[in-house]
Scaffold this active site. Structure first.
Site, PDB file in Angstrom:
ATOM      1  N   ASP A 199       0.869  -1.170   0.000  1.00  0.00           N
ATOM      2  CA  ASP A 199       0.000   0.000   0.000  1.00  0.00           C
ATOM      3  C   ASP A 199       0.918   1.236   0.000  1.00  0.00           C
ATOM      4  O   ASP A 199       2.121   1.119   0.292  1.00  0.00           O
ATOM      5  CB  ASP A 199      -0.885  -0.024   1.258  1.00  0.00           C
ATOM      6  CG  ASP A 199      -1.591   1.291   1.479  1.00  0.00           C
ATOM      7  OD1 ASP A 199      -2.208   1.792   0.527  1.00  0.00           O
ATOM      8  OD2 ASP A 199      -1.510   1.832   2.613  1.00  0.00           O
ATOM      9  N   ASP A 226      -0.272   5.166   0.884  1.00  0.00           N
ATOM     10  CA  ASP A 226      -0.539   6.175   1.926  1.00  0.00           C
ATOM     11  C   ASP A 226      -0.609   5.545   3.307  1.00  0.00           C
ATOM     12  O   ASP A 226      -1.389   4.616   3.542  1.00  0.00           O
ATOM     13  CB  ASP A 226      -1.845   6.912   1.603  1.00  0.00           C
ATOM     14  CG  ASP A 226      -1.683   7.794   0.384  1.00  0.00           C
ATOM     15  OD1 ASP A 226      -0.687   8.514   0.324  1.00  0.00           O
ATOM     16  OD2 ASP A 226      -2.545   7.740  -0.510  1.00  0.00           O
ATOM     17  N   GLU A 278      -0.563  10.916   4.769  1.00  0.00           N
ATOM     18  CA  GLU A 278      -1.809  11.610   5.139  1.00  0.00           C
ATOM     19  C   GLU A 278      -1.496  12.739   6.121  1.00  0.00           C
ATOM     20  O   GLU A 278      -1.993  13.847   5.976  1.00  0.00           O
ATOM     21  CB  GLU A 278      -2.812  10.628   5.764  1.00  0.00           C
ATOM     22  CG  GLU A 278      -3.171   9.431   4.896  1.00  0.00           C
ATOM     23  CD  GLU A 278      -4.015   9.780   3.674  1.00  0.00           C
ATOM     24  OE1 GLU A 278      -4.260  10.969   3.416  1.00  0.00           O
ATOM     25  OE2 GLU A 278      -4.413   8.835   2.950  1.00  0.00           O
ATOM     26  N   GLY A 291     -10.269   7.702  -1.291  1.00  0.00           N
ATOM     27  CA  GLY A 291     -10.295   8.499  -2.517  1.00  0.00           C
ATOM     28  C   GLY A 291     -10.521   9.957  -2.169  1.00  0.00           C
ATOM     29  O   GLY A 291     -11.510  10.310  -1.494  1.00  0.00           O
ATOM     30  N   GLY A 292      -9.585  10.810  -2.583  1.00  0.00           N
ATOM     31  CA  GLY A 292      -9.656  12.218  -2.219  1.00  0.00           C
ATOM     32  C   GLY A 292     -10.902  12.914  -2.741  1.00  0.00           C
ATOM     33  O   GLY A 292     -11.533  13.713  -2.032  1.00  0.00           O
ATOM     34  N   HIS A 300      -9.661  18.733  -5.918  1.00  0.00           N
ATOM     35  CA  HIS A 300      -8.784  17.560  -5.900  1.00  0.00           C
ATOM     36  C   HIS A 300      -7.546  17.777  -6.775  1.00  0.00           C
ATOM     37  O   HIS A 300      -6.435  17.412  -6.396  1.00  0.00           O
ATOM     38  CB  HIS A 300      -9.571  16.330  -6.370  1.00  0.00           C
ATOM     39  CG  HIS A 300      -8.851  15.048  -6.143  1.00  0.00           C
ATOM     40  ND1 HIS A 300      -8.473  14.211  -7.163  1.00  0.00           N
ATOM     41  CD2 HIS A 300      -8.391  14.474  -5.006  1.00  0.00           C
ATOM     42  CE1 HIS A 300      -7.831  13.169  -6.654  1.00  0.00           C
ATOM     43  NE2 HIS A 300      -7.771  13.292  -5.351  1.00  0.00           N
ATOM     44  N   THR A 303      -2.773   0.773  -4.457  1.00  0.00           N
ATOM     45  CA  THR A 303      -3.161   1.961  -3.684  1.00  0.00           C
ATOM     46  C   THR A 303      -4.430   2.594  -4.232  1.00  0.00           C
ATOM     47  O   THR A 303      -4.736   2.477  -5.420  1.00  0.00           O
ATOM     48  CB  THR A 303      -2.028   3.010  -3.695  1.00  0.00           C
ATOM     49  OG1 THR A 303      -2.479   4.195  -3.042  1.00  0.00           O
ATOM     50  CG2 THR A 303      -1.599   3.378  -5.109  1.00  0.00           C
ATOM     51  N   THR A 305      -4.686   5.887  -3.943  1.00  0.00           N
ATOM     52  CA  THR A 305      -4.316   7.261  -4.275  1.00  0.00           C
ATOM     53  C   THR A 305      -4.119   7.437  -5.787  1.00  0.00           C
ATOM     54  O   THR A 305      -4.007   6.469  -6.537  1.00  0.00           O
ATOM     55  CB  THR A 305      -3.049   7.669  -3.488  1.00  0.00           C
ATOM     56  OG1 THR A 305      -3.008   9.088  -3.364  1.00  0.00           O
ATOM     57  CG2 THR A 305      -1.786   7.208  -4.156  1.00  0.00           C
ATOM     58  N   ASP A 345      -1.670  -0.288   6.265  1.00  0.00           N
ATOM     59  CA  ASP A 345      -1.696   0.492   7.509  1.00  0.00           C
ATOM     60  C   ASP A 345      -3.084   0.738   8.059  1.00  0.00           C
ATOM     61  O   ASP A 345      -3.211   1.224   9.178  1.00  0.00           O
ATOM     62  CB  ASP A 345      -1.083   1.882   7.270  1.00  0.00           C
ATOM     63  CG  ASP A 345      -1.986   2.740   6.380  1.00  0.00           C
ATOM     64  OD1 ASP A 345      -2.233   2.318   5.231  1.00  0.00           O
ATOM     65  OD2 ASP A 345      -2.470   3.786   6.835  1.00  0.00           O
TER      66      ASP A 345
HETATM   67  C1  XBP Z   1      -5.256   6.430   0.614  1.00  0.00           C
HETATM   68  C2  XBP Z   1      -6.437   7.173   0.137  1.00  0.00           C
HETATM   69  C3  XBP Z   1      -6.270   8.334  -0.764  1.00  0.00           C
HETATM   70  C4  XBP Z   1      -5.416   9.459  -0.179  1.00  0.00           C
HETATM   71  C5  XBP Z   1      -5.443  10.707  -1.008  1.00  0.00           C
HETATM   72  O1  XBP Z   1      -5.121   5.275  -0.110  1.00  0.00           O
HETATM   73  O2  XBP Z   1      -7.545   6.824   0.478  1.00  0.00           O
HETATM   74  O3  XBP Z   1      -7.535   8.833  -1.071  1.00  0.00           O
HETATM   75  O4  XBP Z   1      -5.913   9.809   1.090  1.00  0.00           O
HETATM   76  O5  XBP Z   1      -5.122  10.458  -2.337  1.00  0.00           O
HETATM   77  P1  XBP Z   1      -4.011   4.106   0.172  1.00  0.00           P
HETATM   78  P2  XBP Z   1      -6.078  10.906  -3.546  1.00  0.00           P
HETATM   79  O6  XBP Z   1      -3.828   3.940   1.651  1.00  0.00           O
HETATM   80  O7  XBP Z   1      -4.648   2.928  -0.484  1.00  0.00           O
HETATM   81  O8  XBP Z   1      -2.733   4.523  -0.516  1.00  0.00           O
HETATM   82  O9  XBP Z   1      -6.503  12.289  -3.253  1.00  0.00           O
HETATM   83  O10 XBP Z   1      -5.235  10.782  -4.781  1.00  0.00           O
HETATM   84  O11 XBP Z   1      -7.237   9.955  -3.559  1.00  0.00           O
HETATM   85 MG    MG Z   2      -2.942   3.188   3.366  1.00  0.00          MG
END
Ligand code: XBP
Ligand code: MG
Length: 254
Positions: free
Chosen positions: A8, A10, A17, A51-52, A81, A121, A123, A182
């Site tokens: 993963d 983020d 984050e 997802g942001g 975004h 991911t 993100t 995480d």
């Molecule tokens: C993390 C998320 C993302 C990020 C922000 O995903 O949920 O939405 O917070 O990125 P992961 P975006 O832990 O799977 O990496 O704004 O590009 O969505």
């Molecule tokens: Mg994560």
């Protein structure tokens, strides 16, 4: 046999984050003259919306000054975004987001041991590109057999799609790989794809909370929980192989 690690991004490879996305969302609000601000407590709640863009739309549901028309909300979320991701890239390019302890070490060890590695991911690809490009250089993708991002799936975590896709691209069965995660949505996504997870909770996902809810959502599937990959007992390839073997034995005897 353990053949692959699926990472993963983020929260797992860095505290993106805390150190990046939240700050960048707030910069985006400011840049449009909106008096909106996500403090750490509110952002922690909102992280359950993956997802942001989806997070932005969800937040607007509870704002009196958000557009009333759903289509306008979606359009505003798209603009915010885009600005957020630009601000995030700036933060990354300033070197403000460092790898969590042990991440680069384990990536190197896995590479040396011949394990294939993938990214799964939610993100956006631009964010992954900025982060990993900064750490490894422009050719960072060569280190990974597959990279599946938010744009590549219809349903984001906790849906299993992103992990299923990574497994397909790796050409692996779920029992041949380990996911490193995480968060609760990430753990749930990986478990639903049939993957066992090494859980390394990030600041926004306290371990007790994740584990309590994980039991309810997806049952077993956590190989081990560690504060960081470097926290004793250190997570190295040898330990991952043992954990993976134990899980396989458990599966065949259970
Ligand atoms: C993390 C998320 C993302 C990020 C922000 O995903 O949920 O939405 O917070 O990125 P992961 P975006 O832990 O799977 O990496 O704004 O590009 O969505
Ligand atoms: Mg994560």
């Amino acid at each position: 046999m353990l053949e692959a690690l699926i990472w993963d991004v983020d929260g797992t490879i860095a505290e993106t984050e805390r150190d990046g996305h939240r700050l960048a969302f707030n910069q985006a609000f400011q840049s449009l003259g909106l008096h909106w601000h996500w403090d750490p407590a509110r952002y922690g709640e909102l992280l359950h919306i993956t997802g942001g863009r989806e997070r932005l739309v969800h937040d607007m549901d509870s704002r009196a000054d958000a557009p009333a028309d759903p289509a306008e909300r979606v359009a505003l979320a798209a603009v915010l975004h885009r600005r957020k991701n630009e601000a995030y890239a700036d933060i990354v390019n300033m070197g403000r987001i460092v790898p969590r302890p042990g991440v680069l070490r384990l990536m190197e060890e896995a590479r040396a041991a011949g394990l294939r590695q993938a990214i799964a991911t939610t993100t956006s690809r631009t964010n992954v590109d900025a982060l990993l490009g900064g750490w490894f250089g422009r050719q960072w993708q060569e280190r990974f057999a597959s990279v599946v991002c938010g744009e590549d799936v219809i349903k984001k975590k906790p849906d299993p799609e992103v992990y299923e896709r990574a497994l397909t691209l790796l050409g692996c069965r779920p029992d041949q790989a380990i996911a490193i995660e995480d968060s609760l949505p990430g753990l749930t996504s990986a478990n639903r794809a049939g993957l066992a997870v090494l859980l390394t909770p990030s600041v926004y996902f306290p371990r007790a909370q994740v584990l309590a809810q994980a039991d309810a959502v997806s049952g077993a599937g956590v190989l081990a929980v560690c504060d960081s990959l470097d926290h004793p007992p250190v997570v190295d390839v040898a330990r991952l192989r043992v954990l993976h073997e134990q899980a396989a034995t458990g599966r065949s005897s259970g």
